[in-house]
Design a protein around this motif. Structure first.
Motif, PDB file in Angstrom:
ATOM      1  N   ALA A 173       3.570   5.859  -2.722  1.00  0.00           N
ATOM      2  CA  ALA A 173       4.838   6.510  -3.123  1.00  0.00           C
ATOM      3  C   ALA A 173       4.911   6.666  -4.641  1.00  0.00           C
ATOM      4  CB  ALA A 173       6.026   5.723  -2.588  1.00  0.00           C
ATOM      5  N   ARG A 174       4.533   5.619  -5.393  1.00  0.00           N
ATOM      6  CA  ARG A 174       4.548   5.682  -6.860  1.00  0.00           C
ATOM      7  C   ARG A 174       3.574   6.734  -7.368  1.00  0.00           C
ATOM      8  NH1 ARG A 174       5.762   0.235  -6.651  1.00  0.00           N
ATOM      9  NH2 ARG A 174       3.639  -0.536  -6.760  1.00  0.00           N
ATOM     10  N   SER A 175       2.381   6.792  -6.785  1.00  0.00           N
ATOM     11  CA  SER A 175       1.389   7.749  -7.250  1.00  0.00           C
ATOM     12  C   SER A 175       1.821   9.181  -6.935  1.00  0.00           C
ATOM     13  CB  SER A 175       0.013   7.454  -6.663  1.00  0.00           C
ATOM     14  OG  SER A 175       0.009   7.677  -5.282  1.00  0.00           O
ATOM     15  N   MET A 176       2.591   9.386  -5.854  1.00  0.00           N
ATOM     16  CA  MET A 176       3.076  10.721  -5.502  1.00  0.00           C
ATOM     17  C   MET A 176       4.163  11.162  -6.490  1.00  0.00           C
ATOM     18  SD  MET A 176       3.205  10.378  -1.378  1.00  0.00           S
ATOM     19  CE  MET A 176       3.399  12.074  -0.890  1.00  0.00           C
ATOM     20  N   VAL A 177       5.000  10.222  -6.927  1.00  0.00           N
ATOM     21  CA  VAL A 177       6.083  10.530  -7.861  1.00  0.00           C
ATOM     22  C   VAL A 177       5.499  10.930  -9.225  1.00  0.00           C
ATOM     23  CG1 VAL A 177       8.013   9.516  -9.152  1.00  0.00           C
ATOM     24  CG2 VAL A 177       7.781   9.103  -6.710  1.00  0.00           C
ATOM     25  N   ILE A 178       4.466  10.214  -9.642  1.00  0.00           N
ATOM     26  CA  ILE A 178       3.825  10.463 -10.940  1.00  0.00           C
ATOM     27  C   ILE A 178       3.138  11.828 -10.931  1.00  0.00           C
ATOM     28  CG2 ILE A 178       2.029   9.664 -12.535  1.00  0.00           C
ATOM     29  CD1 ILE A 178       2.768   6.816 -11.601  1.00  0.00           C
ATOM     30  N   ALA A 179       2.464  12.154  -9.833  1.00  0.00           N
ATOM     31  CA  ALA A 179       1.713  13.403  -9.761  1.00  0.00           C
ATOM     32  C   ALA A 179       2.697  14.528  -9.620  1.00  0.00           C
ATOM     33  CB  ALA A 179       0.810  13.420  -8.541  1.00  0.00           C
ATOM     34  N   LEU A 191       0.834  -1.204   0.000  1.00  0.00           N
ATOM     35  CA  LEU A 191       0.000   0.000   0.000  1.00  0.00           C
ATOM     36  C   LEU A 191       0.869   1.254   0.000  1.00  0.00           C
ATOM     37  CD1 LEU A 191      -2.973   0.931   0.137  1.00  0.00           C
ATOM     38  CD2 LEU A 191      -2.729   0.950   2.625  1.00  0.00           C
ATOM     39  N   ASN A 192       1.894   1.274   0.838  1.00  0.00           N
ATOM     40  CA  ASN A 192       2.790   2.432   0.906  1.00  0.00           C
ATOM     41  C   ASN A 192       3.594   2.584  -0.380  1.00  0.00           C
ATOM     42  OD1 ASN A 192       2.040   3.437   3.421  1.00  0.00           O
ATOM     43  ND2 ASN A 192       3.388   2.018   4.502  1.00  0.00           N
ATOM     44  N   SER A 193       3.973   1.468  -1.003  1.00  0.00           N
ATOM     45  CA  SER A 193       4.676   1.527  -2.297  1.00  0.00           C
ATOM     46  C   SER A 193       3.780   2.148  -3.356  1.00  0.00           C
ATOM     47  CB  SER A 193       5.098   0.128  -2.741  1.00  0.00           C
ATOM     48  OG  SER A 193       6.050  -0.397  -1.854  1.00  0.00           O
TER      49      SER A 193
END
Length: 179
Positions: free
Chosen positions: A173-179, A168-170
């Motif tokens: 983290a991925r969605s934050m990097v993309i945004a 879930l945390n991964s």
């Protein structure tokens, strides 16, 4: 009578590590008790007061052992155990002075006297009655094998939750990097 009052009965201590045993160390019931304690859990501090468990001197010896354990206050529960026998053999456990001493004990007392069908006044005065010495050993100890199974199940369940949390945390983290 106050000697048998159910409201004054105390449970087996939850964190049991020190047991006082009153028995004849030559008796089969004592051997069974020790074998089951060690097979089920082990590692307990067991202090034994060797007494006669039948005959003229038995009641006085058991009373002295009860007093000893209460004065020393080094055990959390006192187990009075004796295997089967005739009604005459078990009659010591109906001795009035012994019954009063059991009822007056500051430390909880569990009895395992005779067979399942035998019931003495000592059983009624005790905080807890086991049906036999073997049954008392079972009541005083968790089953090591069952505890291991429970711990393994808990570890597996927690391991699964940890992996879910990491995933879930991964994702976050991925969605934050993309945004």
């Amino acid at each position: 009578s106050y000697l048998f009052d159910p409201l004054k009965k105390r449970p087996i201590p939850a964190d049991l590590t020190k047991i006082g045993v009153i028995s004849s160390t030559q008796a089969a019931g004592y051997a069974d008790f020790c074998k089951i304690i060690n097979a089920r859990w082990g590692g307990l501090n067991i202090q034994t007061a060797h007494t006669q468990v039948q005959g003229m001197d038995a009641a006085d010896q058991i009373i002295r052992a009860l007093r000893y354990f209460n004065e020393k206050a080094e055990v959390q529960i006192i187990a009075i155990i004796r295997g089967g026998g005739s009604a005459d053999d078990l009659s010591v456990f109906n001795d009035e002075k012994l019954v009063r001493e059991i009822a007056a004990s500051r430390i909880p007392v569990i009895t395992g006297i005779g067979h399942e069908v035998d019931e003495s006044l000592s059983d009624l005065a005790a905080d807890i009655r086991g049906s036999t010495p073997s049954n008392v050993a079972e009541m005083l100890t968790p089953d090591r094998k069952a505890e291991i199974v429970k711990v393994r199940q808990t570890v597996q369940r927690l391991g699964g939750k940890i992996i879910q949390e990491i995933d879930l945390n991964s994702e976050r983290a991925r969605s934050m990097v993309i945004a």
